[in-house]
Write a protein that holds these residues in place. Structure first.
Motif, PDB file in Angstrom:
ATOM      1  N   GLU A 178      -0.047   8.973   5.069  1.00 40.21           N
ATOM      2  CA  GLU A 178       0.330  10.225   4.427  1.00 40.21           C
ATOM      3  C   GLU A 178       0.280  10.083   2.905  1.00 40.21           C
ATOM      4  O   GLU A 178      -0.191  10.967   2.202  1.00 40.21           O
ATOM      5  CB  GLU A 178       1.737  10.605   4.880  1.00 40.21           C
ATOM      6  CG  GLU A 178       2.005  12.103   4.901  1.00 40.21           C
ATOM      7  CD  GLU A 178       2.473  12.583   3.562  1.00 40.21           C
ATOM      8  OE1 GLU A 178       3.201  11.849   2.899  1.00 40.21           O
ATOM      9  OE2 GLU A 178       2.096  13.714   3.167  1.00 40.21           O
ATOM     10  N   ARG A 179       0.709   8.945   2.431  1.00 44.03           N
ATOM     11  CA  ARG A 179       0.790   8.744   0.983  1.00 44.03           C
ATOM     12  C   ARG A 179      -0.537   8.359   0.358  1.00 44.03           C
ATOM     13  O   ARG A 179      -0.655   8.301  -0.861  1.00 44.03           O
ATOM     14  CB  ARG A 179       1.791   7.631   0.681  1.00 44.03           C
ATOM     15  CG  ARG A 179       3.216   8.019   0.971  1.00 44.03           C
ATOM     16  CD  ARG A 179       4.097   7.251   0.038  1.00 44.03           C
ATOM     17  NE  ARG A 179       5.497   7.525   0.247  1.00 44.03           N
ATOM     18  CZ  ARG A 179       6.471   6.833  -0.337  1.00 44.03           C
ATOM     19  NH1 ARG A 179       6.162   5.833  -1.138  1.00 44.03           N
ATOM     20  NH2 ARG A 179       7.718   7.136  -0.131  1.00 44.03           N
ATOM     21  N   ASN A 180      -1.497   7.989   1.154  1.00 44.27           N
ATOM     22  CA  ASN A 180      -2.777   7.534   0.605  1.00 44.27           C
ATOM     23  C   ASN A 180      -3.955   8.332   1.137  1.00 44.27           C
ATOM     24  O   ASN A 180      -5.070   7.822   1.236  1.00 44.27           O
ATOM     25  CB  ASN A 180      -2.963   6.043   0.928  1.00 44.27           C
ATOM     26  CG  ASN A 180      -2.039   5.144   0.130  1.00 44.27           C
ATOM     27  OD1 ASN A 180      -2.313   4.810  -1.014  1.00 44.27           O
ATOM     28  ND2 ASN A 180      -0.932   4.762   0.735  1.00 44.27           N
ATOM     29  N   GLN A 181      -3.666   9.579   1.473  1.00 42.27           N
ATOM     30  CA  GLN A 181      -4.683  10.446   2.077  1.00 42.27           C
ATOM     31  C   GLN A 181      -6.029  10.408   1.376  1.00 42.27           C
ATOM     32  O   GLN A 181      -7.049  10.124   1.987  1.00 42.27           O
ATOM     33  CB  GLN A 181      -4.213  11.901   2.055  1.00 42.27           C
ATOM     34  CG  GLN A 181      -3.081  12.234   2.962  1.00 42.27           C
ATOM     35  CD  GLN A 181      -2.696  13.691   2.792  1.00 42.27           C
ATOM     36  OE1 GLN A 181      -3.482  14.575   3.078  1.00 42.27           O
ATOM     37  NE2 GLN A 181      -1.497  13.923   2.303  1.00 42.27           N
ATOM     38  N   THR A 182      -6.005  10.729   0.098  1.00 41.07           N
ATOM     39  CA  THR A 182      -7.288  10.863  -0.604  1.00 41.07           C
ATOM     40  C   THR A 182      -7.969   9.517  -0.805  1.00 41.07           C
ATOM     41  O   THR A 182      -9.180   9.409  -0.655  1.00 41.07           O
ATOM     42  CB  THR A 182      -7.121  11.550  -1.967  1.00 41.07           C
ATOM     43  OG1 THR A 182      -6.083  10.894  -2.666  1.00 41.07           O
ATOM     44  CG2 THR A 182      -6.787  13.019  -1.786  1.00 41.07           C
ATOM     45  N   GLY A 230       0.502   2.317  -3.530  1.00 41.66           N
ATOM     46  CA  GLY A 230      -0.803   2.929  -3.329  1.00 41.66           C
ATOM     47  C   GLY A 230      -1.857   1.884  -2.993  1.00 41.66           C
ATOM     48  O   GLY A 230      -1.748   0.726  -3.407  1.00 41.66           O
ATOM     49  N   PHE A 281       0.839  -1.202   0.000  1.00 39.04           N
ATOM     50  CA  PHE A 281       0.000   0.000   0.000  1.00 39.04           C
ATOM     51  C   PHE A 281       0.874   1.252   0.000  1.00 39.04           C
ATOM     52  O   PHE A 281       0.553   2.255  -0.653  1.00 39.04           O
ATOM     53  CB  PHE A 281      -0.917   0.032   1.227  1.00 39.04           C
ATOM     54  CG  PHE A 281      -2.033  -0.982   1.217  1.00 39.04           C
ATOM     55  CD1 PHE A 281      -2.407  -1.637   0.050  1.00 39.04           C
ATOM     56  CD2 PHE A 281      -2.737  -1.273   2.390  1.00 39.04           C
ATOM     57  CE1 PHE A 281      -3.444  -2.563   0.047  1.00 39.04           C
ATOM     58  CE2 PHE A 281      -3.779  -2.197   2.390  1.00 39.04           C
ATOM     59  CZ  PHE A 281      -4.122  -2.846   1.222  1.00 39.04           C
ATOM     60  N   THR A 282       1.959   1.215   0.755  1.00 38.43           N
ATOM     61  CA  THR A 282       2.833   2.384   0.842  1.00 38.43           C
ATOM     62  C   THR A 282       3.612   2.588  -0.451  1.00 38.43           C
ATOM     63  O   THR A 282       3.728   3.701  -0.952  1.00 38.43           O
ATOM     64  CB  THR A 282       3.813   2.246   2.019  1.00 38.43           C
ATOM     65  OG1 THR A 282       3.066   2.042   3.217  1.00 38.43           O
ATOM     66  CG2 THR A 282       4.659   3.499   2.175  1.00 38.43           C
ATOM     67  N   GLU A 283       4.122   1.487  -0.999  1.00 37.52           N
ATOM     68  CA  GLU A 283       4.954   1.591  -2.207  1.00 37.52           C
ATOM     69  C   GLU A 283       4.144   1.933  -3.450  1.00 37.52           C
ATOM     70  O   GLU A 283       4.558   2.750  -4.270  1.00 37.52           O
ATOM     71  CB  GLU A 283       5.686   0.260  -2.457  1.00 37.52           C
ATOM     72  CG  GLU A 283       6.893   0.049  -1.550  1.00 37.52           C
ATOM     73  CD  GLU A 283       7.461  -1.358  -1.719  1.00 37.52           C
ATOM     74  OE1 GLU A 283       6.971  -2.115  -2.578  1.00 37.52           O
ATOM     75  OE2 GLU A 283       8.401  -1.691  -0.970  1.00 37.52           O
TER      76      GLU A 283
END
Lengths: 181, 181
Positions: A104-108, A21, A17-19
């Motif tokens: 932080e990287r998947n806010q929206t 999305g 998910f972090t790498e």
DNA sequence: GTCTATAGCGAGATAGAC
DNA sequence: GTCTATCTCGCTATAGAC
């Protein structure tokens, strides 16, 4: 002695998910990296969103605890400084830092997820505790950057040839400077 | 006198991508808000990614120009300060700020997009120009936060009852303070 | 320049055997 | 606890009429 399957799913999901999305990561990919089929995942988690919820749980309790604490204290510069230090202490748990980065990287993409929504809310309230409404805008911007700087400072330093201790101290130094008037 | 359809697609897409996320926003939604069917979009843009590329184009040239400029200058504290000020000047264009926010919020989803990838690269190089490799970590973290703080300071102040001028000055004040030794 | 209709795909999720 | 097989859905994208 290996971890149980549930923990491994969380670990792999957090990484992917972090790498890549959240939406770009399919359950098939997670299952493949785990060495099972995606149907197996549904034994451990009811939905894809449930995996996210379980990740959020790693952070929410910690931050709510800080919020409760700070609200029991007088609103002084010392309390604020102490809050930054206590937040930094939570961040020394690598899992916490990783979950923060994922969020932080998947806010929206996480916008409608109740647990993540709650997490954002709590972080905003924590940031509010660092600010007086009457302060000049520049002061409020500066203070609002303090907690995020703890995250970002560590993220950007992770491949430096430095000890965790050194990185931690440097991030705290910058964050505390942002808190000064 | 209304804008042409192409611009309106960009405008709506930018808004929805930022609010809901890139993957969570379908072409159907964009088309609906525009009052046409999604097939019509394909007359104006070859693919969904092409819409993103057109948005990225609003920023890339600006930042590349700054990068070229700063590399033609001596690496002094004055140059660095001037770079922050010039970057802030670019940010007074509301479209630039909106595109920056869209990219910030959709980092991972945009991971394989060439134009966005290039944009991140250029921003990292710009940040590198603010730093000396020999500086202590705390100094490098602080300086690396400067440009982002210009973005974030403005995002967080947008619903304050203040003029753009006041917000701009406050954000610059904090960013410059992060540049000081 | 916009429409209707649809192809083609991969996603999340479920049923039921083992 | 994991499998195979399958359902259902919504998405990007295209074909071709107007």
């Amino acid at each position: 002695m290996r971890e149980d399957t549930r923990s491994r799913i969380q670990e792999i999901a957090l990484k992917l998910f972090t790498e890549q999305g959240y939406e770009a990561t399919s359950l098939r990919e997670i299952a493949e990296e785990l060495g099972v089929t995606k149907a197996a995942l549904y034994y451990h988690f009811k939905t894809k969103e449930d995996i996210v919820a379980s990740l959020a749980d790693m952070r929410v309790a910690d931050v709510e605890e800080l919020l409760t604490w700070v609200r029991s204290q007088p609103k002084t510069p010392e309390t604020r400084k102490e809050l930054v230090l206590r937040y930094a202490a939570k961040l020394t748990n690598p899992r916490y830092l990783e979950v923060a980065r994922f969020m932080e990287r998947n806010q929206t993409a996480m916008r409608d997820h109740p647990k993540i929504h709650r997490m954002r809310e709590v972080m905003l309230e924590l940031t509010d505790e660092l600010n007086d409404p009457g302060d000049p805008l520049a002061v409020r911007i500066s203070r609002s950057m303090a907690l995020f700087t703890l995250h970002a400072g560590k993220w950007m330093s992770q491949d430096e040839k430095l000890t965790d201790e050194e990185i931690n101290e440097a991030a705290i130094e910058v964050a505390l400077r942002l808190m000064e008037p």
